[in-house]
Scaffold this motif. Structure first.
Motif, mmCIF file in Angstrom:
data_model
loop_
_atom_site.group_PDB
_atom_site.id
_atom_site.type_symbol
_atom_site.label_atom_id
_atom_site.label_comp_id
_atom_site.label_asym_id
_atom_site.label_seq_id
_atom_site.Cartn_x
_atom_site.Cartn_y
_atom_site.Cartn_z
ATOM 1 N N LYS A 263 0.576 -1.256 0.082
ATOM 2 C CA LYS A 263 0.153 0.041 0.002
ATOM 3 C C LYS A 263 0.860 1.271 0.016
ATOM 4 C CE LYS A 263 -4.237 -1.565 2.089
ATOM 5 N NZ LYS A 263 -4.590 -1.896 3.456
ATOM 6 N N LYS A 264 2.094 1.070 0.503
ATOM 7 C CA LYS A 264 2.966 2.228 0.774
ATOM 8 C C LYS A 264 3.647 2.688 -0.405
ATOM 9 C CE LYS A 264 4.376 4.943 3.513
ATOM 10 N NZ LYS A 264 3.880 6.163 4.439
ATOM 11 N N ILE A 265 3.643 1.783 -1.487
ATOM 12 C CA ILE A 265 4.466 2.018 -2.829
ATOM 13 C C ILE A 265 4.107 3.238 -3.454
ATOM 14 C CG2 ILE A 265 5.162 1.179 -5.076
ATOM 15 C CD1 ILE A 265 6.769 -0.196 -3.025
ATOM 16 N N ASP A 266 2.621 3.461 -3.722
ATOM 17 C CA ASP A 266 2.231 4.725 -4.330
ATOM 18 C C ASP A 266 2.520 5.818 -3.534
ATOM 19 O OD1 ASP A 266 1.049 3.149 -6.562
ATOM 20 O OD2 ASP A 266 -0.857 3.064 -5.788
ATOM 21 N N GLU A 267 2.494 5.831 -2.384
ATOM 22 C CA GLU A 267 2.618 6.942 -1.488
ATOM 23 C C GLU A 267 4.212 7.384 -1.611
ATOM 24 O OE1 GLU A 267 1.653 8.034 2.921
ATOM 25 O OE2 GLU A 267 0.358 6.356 2.039
ATOM 26 N N LEU A 268 4.991 6.239 -1.740
ATOM 27 C CA LEU A 268 6.360 6.758 -1.811
ATOM 28 C C LEU A 268 6.663 7.220 -3.239
ATOM 29 C CD1 LEU A 268 8.019 3.530 0.053
ATOM 30 C CD2 LEU A 268 7.760 5.900 0.868
ATOM 31 N N SER A 269 6.082 6.933 -4.052
ATOM 32 C CA SER A 269 6.189 7.424 -5.466
ATOM 33 C C SER A 269 5.833 8.922 -5.729
ATOM 34 C CB SER A 269 5.830 6.548 -6.503
ATOM 35 O OG SER A 269 4.553 7.121 -6.855
ATOM 36 N N SER A 270 4.787 9.360 -4.804
ATOM 37 C CA SER A 270 4.386 10.836 -4.611
ATOM 38 C C SER A 270 5.812 11.456 -4.065
ATOM 39 C CB SER A 270 3.158 10.949 -4.055
ATOM 40 O OG SER A 270 3.292 10.667 -2.571
ATOM 41 N N LEU A 271 6.565 10.744 -3.142
ATOM 42 C CA LEU A 271 7.575 11.517 -2.294
ATOM 43 C C LEU A 271 8.980 11.569 -3.428
ATOM 44 C CD1 LEU A 271 7.437 10.053 1.125
ATOM 45 C CD2 LEU A 271 6.901 12.331 0.580
ATOM 46 N N ASN A 272 8.715 11.090 -4.606
ATOM 47 C CA ASN A 272 9.885 10.725 -5.532
ATOM 48 C C ASN A 272 10.582 9.757 -5.044
ATOM 49 O OD1 ASN A 272 11.438 11.139 -8.014
ATOM 50 N ND2 ASN A 272 12.644 12.768 -7.138
ATOM 51 N N ILE A 273 10.222 8.548 -4.584
ATOM 52 C CA ILE A 273 10.939 7.362 -4.174
ATOM 53 C C ILE A 273 10.594 6.290 -5.080
ATOM 54 C CG2 ILE A 273 11.551 5.700 -2.278
ATOM 55 C CD1 ILE A 273 10.745 8.212 -0.352
ATOM 56 N N ASP A 274 11.311 5.742 -5.803
ATOM 57 C CA ASP A 274 11.034 4.465 -6.565
ATOM 58 C C ASP A 274 11.494 3.294 -5.887
ATOM 59 O OD1 ASP A 274 10.692 2.637 -8.649
ATOM 60 O OD2 ASP A 274 12.703 3.121 -9.815
ATOM 61 N N ALA A 275 10.288 2.737 -5.367
ATOM 62 C CA ALA A 275 10.512 1.397 -4.355
ATOM 63 C C ALA A 275 10.069 0.326 -4.898
ATOM 64 C CB ALA A 275 9.721 1.991 -3.099
ATOM 65 N N SER A 276 10.313 -0.721 -4.531
ATOM 66 C CA SER A 276 10.185 -2.180 -5.165
ATOM 67 C C SER A 276 10.075 -3.009 -3.737
ATOM 68 C CB SER A 276 10.879 -2.621 -6.296
ATOM 69 O OG SER A 276 12.014 -2.344 -6.256
ATOM 70 N N ILE A 277 9.335 -4.207 -4.043
ATOM 71 C CA ILE A 277 9.431 -5.054 -2.620
ATOM 72 C C ILE A 277 10.031 -6.455 -3.018
ATOM 73 C CG2 ILE A 277 7.640 -6.413 -1.337
ATOM 74 C CD1 ILE A 277 5.687 -4.046 -1.369
ATOM 75 N N TRP A 278 10.711 -6.893 -2.260
ATOM 76 C CA TRP A 278 11.313 -8.238 -2.281
ATOM 77 C C TRP A 278 10.323 -9.073 -1.328
ATOM 78 C CZ3 TRP A 278 16.495 -10.336 -0.382
ATOM 79 C CH2 TRP A 278 16.772 -11.658 -0.524
ATOM 80 N N ASP A 279 9.515 -9.783 -2.243
ATOM 81 C CA ASP A 279 8.412 -10.422 -1.223
ATOM 82 C C ASP A 279 9.155 -11.898 -0.792
ATOM 83 O OD1 ASP A 279 6.493 -11.628 0.098
ATOM 84 O OD2 ASP A 279 5.178 -12.041 -1.886
ATOM 85 N N LEU A 280 9.637 -12.112 0.416
ATOM 86 C CA LEU A 280 10.297 -13.384 0.753
ATOM 87 C C LEU A 280 9.324 -14.590 0.852
ATOM 88 C CD1 LEU A 280 12.549 -12.192 3.529
ATOM 89 C CD2 LEU A 280 13.300 -13.077 1.399
ATOM 90 N N SER A 281 7.795 -13.994 1.072
ATOM 91 C CA SER A 281 6.666 -14.753 1.281
ATOM 92 C C SER A 281 6.338 -15.518 0.112
ATOM 93 C CB SER A 281 5.663 -14.232 2.269
ATOM 94 O OG SER A 281 4.956 -13.362 1.258
ATOM 95 N N LYS A 282 6.683 -15.029 -0.993
ATOM 96 C CA LYS A 282 6.215 -15.426 -2.456
ATOM 97 C C LYS A 282 4.676 -15.468 -2.612
ATOM 98 C CE LYS A 282 10.315 -17.848 -3.888
ATOM 99 N NZ LYS A 282 11.341 -18.305 -2.661
ATOM 100 N N GLY A 283 3.906 -14.493 -1.981
ATOM 101 C CA GLY A 283 2.572 -14.444 -2.274
ATOM 102 C C GLY A 283 1.854 -15.433 -1.309
ATOM 103 N N MET A 284 2.476 -15.959 -0.468
ATOM 104 C CA MET A 284 1.824 -17.046 0.262
ATOM 105 C C MET A 284 0.876 -16.456 1.574
ATOM 106 S SD MET A 284 4.266 -20.327 1.365
ATOM 107 C CE MET A 284 6.015 -19.543 0.982
ATOM 108 N N ASN A 285 -0.077 -17.004 1.793
ATOM 109 C CA ASN A 285 -1.157 -16.408 2.810
ATOM 110 C C ASN A 285 -0.519 -16.758 4.267
ATOM 111 O OD1 ASN A 285 -2.262 -18.806 3.594
ATOM 112 N ND2 ASN A 285 -3.473 -18.567 2.019
#
Ligand code: ZN
Length: 334
Positions: A291-313
């Motif tokens: 959820k934070k990614i879009d907000e960060l882009s408005s702060l001119n931060i190019d953020a990506s996520i490394w998801d160790l959980s590989k989408g598992m619930n």
């Protein structure tokens, strides 16, 4: 009074009476009450994510679900040792015993929310801690359990380096001090955590410098951004940042210090940068980061996520034994 306190140096004048602010020692209750509703996110505490403080009403505590601490109001003492809190609604001191009256509690709860909102617009100017205090804590003994544990795992040479790099401090009572030092090498705040001999955290922690006095947190390791020209990786815990810095020296490892720690105030220092965020392994941690990614882009931060959980619930993560793990857990198992 029933709780152990020390009189702090701050003095407040009110008409003829003089009030001294009392430092409150918040200690978590060992037993959690599953019958209450959390004051922060208004959920049933069936899962016992909300921990209350010893000797305080149950509307105060820390919520592991939403990450918010609901703190009791500041308490003051007059010259006769009577204790008061500041009633925000009526703008006067009230006897602290009233805090335990149910109707007053409702009011205080509202005023706590009210003052929180006010503070965002009316913040105290930033105050820094003298760097000397940091230096003393780094060299003082005995050495804390976290450093002792890390030495047993990685050897003295690497840990000496990492201690210097992150200014890891000791307290007299065995705590590990994580100093929040900003990009200008100014010290903003500290968090003191307590670890067991096996390197696992206990639930006890202290925050000796308060927001209300002008001590605000910044990203843990922020000054590294100016020191080394390396790609930046953000992890949740201070300990993970350090262990990753030992293992992967080509990156600047910073910590946002808690599941909800990526506030815009703290993140804006990363403006213009490309960063990688590694959330802990739970649906909640991943969702918050996403959820934070879009907000960060408005702060001119190019953020990506490394998801160790590989989408598992969460259920799948629990089954595999990965639930709530972080990068450090993986490194230890390698
Ligand atoms: Zn909550």
């Amino acid at each position: 009074m029933i709780f152990f306190r020390r009189v702090a140096s701050c003095r407040l004048f009110n008409y003829r009476k003089m009030y001294k602010k009392i430092e409150q020692h918040l200690i978590f209750n060992k037993k959690r009450n599953s019958k209450i509703v959390t004051p922060c996110c208004r959920k049933s505490n069936k899962d016992q994510k909300f921990v209350t403080y010893q000797n305080y009403p149950e509307i105060y505590g820390y919520c592991h679900s939403c990450g918010k601490a609901s703190l009791p109001p500041s308490i003051y003492e007059d010259d006769f040792g009577n204790e008061f809190y500041w009633d925000v609604n009526n703008k006067k001191f009230e006897n602290v015993l009233q805090l335990y009256d149910k109707s007053v509690l409702q009011q205080v709860k509202r005023s706590v929310i009210h003052t929180d909102n006010c503070n965002t617009n009316n913040k105290k100017p930033v105050i820094h801690v003298d760097f000397q205090v940091v230096s003393i804590s780094v060299t003082s003994s005995p050495e804390n359990n976290l450093l002792l544990y890390l030495r047993s795992q990685y050897g003295n040479e690497k840990i000496d380096q990492v201690q210097k790099m992150y200014y890891i401090g000791n307290t007299n009572d065995g705590g590990t001090v994580f100093w929040n030092i900003n990009k200008d090498l100014k010290v903003q705040k500290a968090k003191i955590c307590y670890y067991k001999k096996n390197g696992k955290r206990t639930s006890k922690f202290k925050v000796p410098y308060k927001n209300e006095d002008g001590h605000y947190s910044c990203l843990y390791g922020e000054y590294l951004l100016n020191k080394y020209d390396k790609p930046t990786v953000l992890v949740q815990s201070e300990k993970t940042a350090k262990v990753c810095a030992i293992n992967f020296t080509d990156y600047n490892w910073l910590s946002f210090g808690g599941i909800n720690g990526m506030t815009n105030d703290k993140m804006k220092v990363l403006s213009g940068k490309t960063i990688l965020i590694v959330p802990d392994l739970s649906e909640n941690a991943r969702n918050i980061a996403e959820k934070k990614i879009d907000e960060l882009s408005s702060l001119n931060i190019d953020a990506s996520i490394w998801d160790l959980s590989k989408g598992m619930n969460d259920d799948e993560l629990k089954e595999k034994g990965y639930y709530n793990c972080d990068l450090e857990d993986f490194l230890r198992d390698l």
